[in-house]
Write a protein that holds these residues in place. Structure first.
Motif, PDB file in Angstrom:
ATOM      1  N   LEU A 168       0.815  -1.207   0.000  1.00 51.69           N
ATOM      2  CA  LEU A 168       0.000   0.000   0.000  1.00 51.69           C
ATOM      3  C   LEU A 168       0.853   1.265   0.000  1.00 51.69           C
ATOM      4  O   LEU A 168       1.859   1.357   0.709  1.00 51.69           O
ATOM      5  CB  LEU A 168      -0.933   0.000   1.210  1.00 51.69           C
ATOM      6  CG  LEU A 168      -2.113  -0.962   1.079  1.00 51.69           C
ATOM      7  CD1 LEU A 168      -2.516  -1.516   2.422  1.00 51.69           C
ATOM      8  CD2 LEU A 168      -3.292  -0.261   0.402  1.00 51.69           C
TER       9      LEU A 168
ATOM     10  N   ALA B 178      -4.187   4.976   1.661  1.00 52.71           N
ATOM     11  CA  ALA B 178      -5.506   4.425   1.997  1.00 52.71           C
ATOM     12  C   ALA B 178      -6.391   5.570   2.451  1.00 52.71           C
ATOM     13  O   ALA B 178      -5.929   6.529   3.081  1.00 52.71           O
ATOM     14  CB  ALA B 178      -5.402   3.361   3.082  1.00 52.71           C
TER      15      ALA B 178
ATOM     16  N   GLY C 265      -7.803   1.157  -0.656  1.00 49.33           N
ATOM     17  CA  GLY C 265      -6.439   1.637  -0.777  1.00 49.33           C
ATOM     18  C   GLY C 265      -5.879   1.486  -2.176  1.00 49.33           C
ATOM     19  O   GLY C 265      -6.531   0.937  -3.076  1.00 49.33           O
TER      20      GLY C 265
ATOM     21  N   ALA D  48      -6.681  -1.834   5.310  1.00 46.04           N
ATOM     22  CA  ALA D  48      -5.914  -1.012   4.365  1.00 46.04           C
ATOM     23  C   ALA D  48      -5.000  -0.001   5.040  1.00 46.04           C
ATOM     24  O   ALA D  48      -4.100   0.535   4.395  1.00 46.04           O
ATOM     25  CB  ALA D  48      -6.870  -0.286   3.409  1.00 46.04           C
TER      26      ALA D  48
END
Length: 325
Positions: free
Chosen positions: A34, A37, A63, A90
């Motif tokens: 990630l 998010a 995300g 996320a």
């Protein structure tokens, strides 16, 4: 890896950052590194019932980032692809995402903008297109137009050819949203919008109402709805969970009232209309007809500050958390 968890204690939400093991994707999942998010108010509203009291759970619902690993059954994606989608947990460095939810990020979007798209715009697509049946030149009334869902509804409504009335208690926020196509800004909180809505619509009333506020605006919204109009209930930040319903208006005007929530839907039900979303909404985002509005992106260690900004209504559009990449 670092991950945020939350639990409800004494009717308050308590955040906790944990260092946990990196997840492994199942056969039909990807592992996402990630980069950003997005915060969603419903996740932090205790009344929405998304978290069990006293039980901590990983948080973050949508995300964007880069694929780090792929399950054996995943097709159409590869390690290194920039993607976005809905997923659990996320607010973390890594999260697994079901392959059906994965969408390539349009070249025009940053990771922060992309992180604000999947859940929010799928909700708006549900209430404007799938259930709301909004048509070109119809009047769309959005309560709380400066919220994340409100701004997304404004943008998608304009892309669909509608005329938009939006309410907000901040003249500064309404002025900012004029550049996004807001036709009739109404500076107020709660009641007092009926006359202005009826005047703007030449006495015919709104065709579709989006309520992100709650029961405090319900009865008056019913009064200023037009014939065969629709009402989308999507949030209740005012904490008012009941309201008077004018059955005569409901009957005579052939109104349709519906809720917009994924709380009780299965994973298959949530994903059912993703093909329509990809066909109808993603092209408008890619070519700039819809431009996700990110008010502020906070560093990963400032989730509490991001949450405070959201809960005190200081933002216009979305608030995003940036990951330590």
């Amino acid at each position: 890896m670092l991950s945020y968890w939350m639990q409800t204690v004494d009717n308050k939400t308590v955040l906790e950052q944990r260092d946990i093991e990196r997840p492994t994707p199942a056969a039909n999942q990807i592992l996402l590194r990630l980069h950003a998010a997005s915060l969603n108010r419903g996740e932090f509203v205790i009344g929405h019932g998304l978290h069990k009291g006293g039980q901590a759970s990983a948080i973050g619902m949508e995300g964007a980032g880069v694929i780090a690993a792929i399950g054996n059954d995943v097709k159409g994606f590869k390690v290194g692809d920039k993607v976005m989608g809905r997923c659990r947990g996320a607010f973390a460095e890594y999260a697994t995402m079901d392959s059906v939810e994965v969408m390539h990020i349009p070249d025009s979007l940053s990771f922060e903008q992309a992180a604000s798209v999947p859940l929010t715009y799928l909700v708006v697509h549900d209430m404007l297109s799938l259930q709301g049946k909004l048509l070109p030149n119809e009047w769309l009334l959005i309560h709380g137009v400066s919220s994340g869902v409100g701004v997304a509804a404004l943008q998608m409504g304009k892309a669909m050819g509608a005329k938009v009335i939006g309410t907000s208690g901040s003249p500064e926020k309404l002025a900012r949203l004029k550049e996004y196509g807001l036709d009739v800004p109404l500076c107020l909180r709660g009641s007092g919008f009926e006359d202005a809505v009826m005047k703007a619509t030449d006495g015919k009333g709104a065709n579709l109402v989006v309520d992100t506020v709650g029961g405090s605006v319900f009865a008056e919204s019913i009064r200023c709805m037009g014939f065969e109009a629709r009402f989308a209930m999507v949030g209740y930040v005012d904490g008012v969970l009941s309201a008077e319903l004018d059955l005569l208006a409901l009957h005579a005007k052939r109104l349709r009232l519906f809720g917009v929530s994924n709380k009780l839907r299965s994973a298959a039900q949530r994903a059912e209309f993703l093909p329509e979303f990809r066909a109808e909404v993603l092209p408008a985002i890619a070519d700039g007809r819809i431009k996700p509005l990110v008010d502020q992106a906070f560093p990963f260690d400032q989730l509490a500050q991001a949450k405070e900004m959201m809960e005190t209504n200081k933002h216009v559009g979305k608030i995003v958390l940036k990951m330590p990449v």
